[in-house]
Design a protein around this motif. Structure first.
Motif, PDB file in Angstrom:
ATOM      1  N   TYR A 196       6.381  13.127  -2.973  1.00  0.00           N
ATOM      2  CA  TYR A 196       5.805  11.938  -3.597  1.00  0.00           C
ATOM      3  C   TYR A 196       6.427  10.744  -2.892  1.00  0.00           C
ATOM      4  CZ  TYR A 196       5.167   8.365  -7.234  1.00  0.00           C
ATOM      5  OH  TYR A 196       4.862   7.218  -7.912  1.00  0.00           O
ATOM      6  N   VAL A 197       5.606   9.972  -2.205  1.00  0.00           N
ATOM      7  CA  VAL A 197       6.110   8.858  -1.408  1.00  0.00           C
ATOM      8  C   VAL A 197       5.606   7.556  -1.995  1.00  0.00           C
ATOM      9  CG1 VAL A 197       6.369   7.954   0.915  1.00  0.00           C
ATOM     10  CG2 VAL A 197       5.802  10.348   0.609  1.00  0.00           C
ATOM     11  N   VAL A 198       6.509   6.607  -2.180  1.00  0.00           N
ATOM     12  CA  VAL A 198       6.106   5.251  -2.553  1.00  0.00           C
ATOM     13  C   VAL A 198       6.493   4.342  -1.402  1.00  0.00           C
ATOM     14  CG1 VAL A 198       6.373   3.367  -4.190  1.00  0.00           C
ATOM     15  CG2 VAL A 198       6.495   5.719  -4.986  1.00  0.00           C
ATOM     16  N   SER A 199       5.540   3.538  -0.945  1.00  0.00           N
ATOM     17  CA  SER A 199       5.821   2.635   0.159  1.00  0.00           C
ATOM     18  C   SER A 199       5.669   1.201  -0.320  1.00  0.00           C
ATOM     19  CB  SER A 199       4.840   2.909   1.299  1.00  0.00           C
ATOM     20  OG  SER A 199       4.750   1.778   2.129  1.00  0.00           O
ATOM     21  N   ASP A 200       6.592   0.316   0.092  1.00  0.00           N
ATOM     22  CA  ASP A 200       6.431  -1.103  -0.239  1.00  0.00           C
ATOM     23  C   ASP A 200       6.037  -1.899   1.000  1.00  0.00           C
ATOM     24  OD1 ASP A 200       8.826  -1.027   1.117  1.00  0.00           O
ATOM     25  OD2 ASP A 200       9.826  -2.479  -0.171  1.00  0.00           O
ATOM     26  N   GLY A 201       5.552  -1.211   2.004  1.00  0.00           N
ATOM     27  CA  GLY A 201       5.137  -1.892   3.227  1.00  0.00           C
ATOM     28  C   GLY A 201       6.257  -2.038   4.236  1.00  0.00           C
ATOM     29  N   GLY A 202       7.425  -1.499   3.938  1.00  0.00           N
ATOM     30  CA  GLY A 202       8.552  -1.571   4.865  1.00  0.00           C
ATOM     31  C   GLY A 202       8.483  -0.477   5.910  1.00  0.00           C
ATOM     32  N   SER A 203       9.573  -0.349   6.677  1.00  0.00           N
ATOM     33  CA  SER A 203       9.542   0.614   7.771  1.00  0.00           C
ATOM     34  C   SER A 203       9.990   2.001   7.340  1.00  0.00           C
ATOM     35  CB  SER A 203      10.420   0.124   8.910  1.00  0.00           C
ATOM     36  OG  SER A 203      11.730  -0.049   8.447  1.00  0.00           O
ATOM     37  N   GLY A 204      10.457   2.131   6.114  1.00  0.00           N
ATOM     38  CA  GLY A 204      10.849   3.448   5.613  1.00  0.00           C
ATOM     39  C   GLY A 204      10.326   3.641   4.211  1.00  0.00           C
ATOM     40  N   PRO A 205      10.469   4.844   3.669  1.00  0.00           N
ATOM     41  CA  PRO A 205       9.964   5.058   2.309  1.00  0.00           C
ATOM     42  C   PRO A 205      10.738   4.219   1.290  1.00  0.00           C
ATOM     43  CG  PRO A 205      11.015   7.052   3.176  1.00  0.00           C
ATOM     44  CD  PRO A 205      11.067   6.043   4.258  1.00  0.00           C
TER      45      PRO A 205
END
Lengths: 194, 455
Positions: free
Chosen positions: B402-411
């Motif tokens: 389950y991955v949540v991304s905030d638009g950064g370069s890592g999870p």
């Protein structure tokens, strides 16, 4: 059932409990009010049209640092500020994290008979003592999963029979997956209790 | 030996009383597959209750994943289920590809499927072999480890490592299969089949083995599902849930295989299901090797030979771009399939996601920049904001990311749903009412992998 009818039947059954819903990348998500969780979960498990007998996962997300730049790794030595590459464009954007709430508990359900998946998201606004109902009365498998969420995020599950740490040791202070817990922090290992 | 049915109290001679005894097993015990502590309550030899204590191998996988970029998570995923790391690699990559909304080439899917199945066989071999060893059949363990060695040699040829492979990349795989992969695979499977036959001969009708496996560690399908148990452990109870069949990913819907199920949900059924699954995995690999779209020609058509990477670096340093512009490099003896010619068939055509071939990194400025933009700290793959869950069939069951991304370069948040976590949480239920000696086969059939359980 497909994603839209799944969302629709939950929304129709609990019009007051569901605060939002969306489908992103083929994953159906229903955002719930805090007090509607237990009833919704029971409905998902017992309703013959849903038949979601499999609680896949319980986890949580700490949204307090969302969009504020990544946590610097403790091994990153260069202090040089860089202009990062542009974000990969998304034709079907995500509605975003829950407003105001710091924590969100995330449940994944699956129906072995009907082969559909649903995600429930329960935002918790109370930052100092986050609490949510336990699902242990419906799924015994929730026991350990909830213990892990308590261990890692400090979210209390009301009605859990034995809420104690599972991965960290009992004397550990703090909750390591909270965003304000520094990644390089060390704690002395205290000897056994007895 | 007197017979004793679980759940009933054996007859006591008059005048003798028993009292409950606590027996601590572990954290480091030869019959524990890893570090885990069981505190059992015994009455005589019967287990009245058990408490499982885990977390001895907790390394903060999820916390560390938040501090690195998307491809930097790959080595951490190797160390989840370290017996079948390629499945973890694949699960994480496919979750990321779902988030990024990119499609990888078909050949890449096939490569991932082939290597996942090879790893699954290795995992089951380890599990069955170790269980048999703990029941006294040391020969079986040696045979199975021998077969696993053939499979790991295969993995090593392709990925460059036996266990910590880090083979997949977000958007593709690191290198193509080498030319003689299919032949080596046939050879390895021949050895594996021989070992499986020998194992069947040594164990399946062996009185000592079956007496200890039959009717111990029993769980019903409903109970197993309520605990969230998946994989061979669930299928031994008769529930037919396999992520590869029910939510097909990659190219599993095109490959022929059956899902073996048990009927009784005891240790013997789990053993038989695992034995049959190995056979089915070999069937998948054989079909995949037959159907895989052809790879590229390896040699440079002008010179007829690939350029060694070191030579290419030297040529690039002196600016002799002409000599290397159309050539293929040999990146290393263990990674024969990582040259530019392979790239279109093993990686998604997305400059913002996948690293360029080494020829381009050393040979032209665009390649160099693309490489730097992806590997330098603060750059990397920049996924859009979002959250996804992606399950694959791990060797122990549903392995989900389950991955949540905030638009950064890592999870922003990465959660791994470890399959043996659920099984371990059901362990007290499985053990209750059995004898203390039944703990060994039951715990063996759980196939606890500390790296995955404790993360």
């Amino acid at each position: 059932m497909n994603n839209s009818s799944l969302i629709e039947s939950v929304t129709k059954r609990f019009p007051d409990g569901v605060s939002a819903s969306h489908t992103y990348r083929g994953d159906a998500t229903v955002v719930l009010q805090l007090d509607a969780l237990l009833e919704t979960a029971r409905f998902l498990k017992e309703d013959p049209a849903m038949e979601m007998n499999f609680l896949v996962d319980v986890t949580a997300v700490d949204y307090s640092a969302f969009g504020k730049g990544s946590v610097p790794a403790f091994f990153s030595s260069s202090g040089v500020t860089v202009r990062p590459s542009p974000q990969i464009p998304d034709p079907d954007p995500w509605p975003g994290p829950p407003d105001k709430a710091r924590f969100a508990v995330v449940y994944h359900f699956y129906s072995m008979a009907k082969k559909h998946r649903l995600r429930l998201q329960v935002p918790i606004e109370d930052e100092t003592s986050p609490e949510v109902d336990s699902l242990t009365s419906l799924w015994p498998g929730a026991n350990w999963l909830e213990r892990e969420v308590w261990d890692m995020f400090g979210i209390v599950f009301r009605g859990h029979p034995d809420l104690k740490r599972i991965l960290m040791y009992q004397e550990f202070e703090g909750h390591p997956l909270r965003k304000d817990y520094p990644v390089a922090k060390r704690q002395p290992l205290i000897g056994p209790l007895n | 030996m007197t017979t004793h049915t679980p759940g009933t109290t054996p007859k006591q001679p008059a005048g003798l009383t028993t009292r409950e005894m606590m027996l601590n097993i572990g954290p480091a015990h030869p019959a524990m597959h890893g570090i885990v502590r069981l505190v059992t309550k015994l009455e005589g030899e019967e287990i009245k209750g058990a408490e499982v204590e885990i977390g001895y191998l907790h390394r903060g996988f999820e916390k560390m994943a938040e501090t690195v970029d998307y491809n930097g998570v790959m080595p951490y995923t190797d160390r989840l289920n370290y017996v079948s790391p390629l499945i973890n690699n694949m699960g994480y990559c496919m979750a990321m590809e779902k988030l990024l909304g990119i499609e990888v080439p078909e050949r890449c899917h096939y490569i991932r499927v082939i290597l996942s199945e090879v790893s699954r066989i290795g995992d089951h071999l380890t599990c069955v072999g170790a269980t048999a060893m703990e029941l006294g059949a040391f020969t079986v363990f040696l045979y199975m480890i021998k077969a696993r060695e053939y499979l790991w040699d295969l993995v090593e040829k392709v990925t460059g490592a036996r266990m910590t492979v880090s083979y997949c990349r977000v958007g593709g795989v690191k290198a193509d299969l080498q030319d003689d992969f299919a032949e080596l695979c046939v050879k390895a499977f021949m050895e594996t089949r021989k070992v499986l036959d020998e194992t069947h001969g040594l164990l399946t009708r062996n009185r000592i083995f079956t007496d200890r496996m039959n009717g111990t560690g029993v769980i019903s399908a409903e109970e197993a599902i309520s605990y969230g148990i998946t994989g061979p452990f669930l299928r031994a109870t008769g529930a037919e849930y396999d992520v590869r069949k029910d939510c097909p990913y990659a190219v599993y819907d095109r490959l022929p295989f059956d899902v073996p199920v048990g009927t009784r949900g005891d240790n013997m059924d789990r053993y038989l299901v695992r034995m049959e699954e190995m056979e089915q995995s070999m069937r998948i690999v054989e079909a995949a090797l037959r159907d895989i779209p052809p790879g590229p020609v390896l040699t440079n058509p002008e010179t007829g030979r690939p350029i060694p990477a070191a030579e290419m670096v030297d040529l690039a340093k002196v600016g002799n771009i002409d000599a290397i512009s159309g050539g293929c490099a040999v990146a290393g003896p263990t990674l024969e399939g990582s040259s530019r010619a392979q790239y279109p068939s093993i990686a998604a055509d997305q400059k913002q996601v996948f690293l360029p071939a080494k020829e381009d990194t050393y040979g032209n400025i665009e390649g160099l920049m693309q490489n730097f933009k992806l590997v330098m700290y603060g750059h990397g793959v920049r996924a859009p904001k979002g959250e996804v869950y992606f399950p694959v069939e791990g060797a122990n069951g549903e392995l989900g990311f389950y991955v949540v991304s905030d638009g950064g370069s890592g999870p922003y948040r990465l959660r791994c749903r470890p399959p043996c976590f659920a099984i371990m949480s059901a362990l007290p239920t499985l053990l209750e009412g059995d004898m203390i000696s039944d703990l060994i086969p039951t715990f063996g059939s759980v196939n606890m992998i500390g790296g995955e359980l404790d993360r």
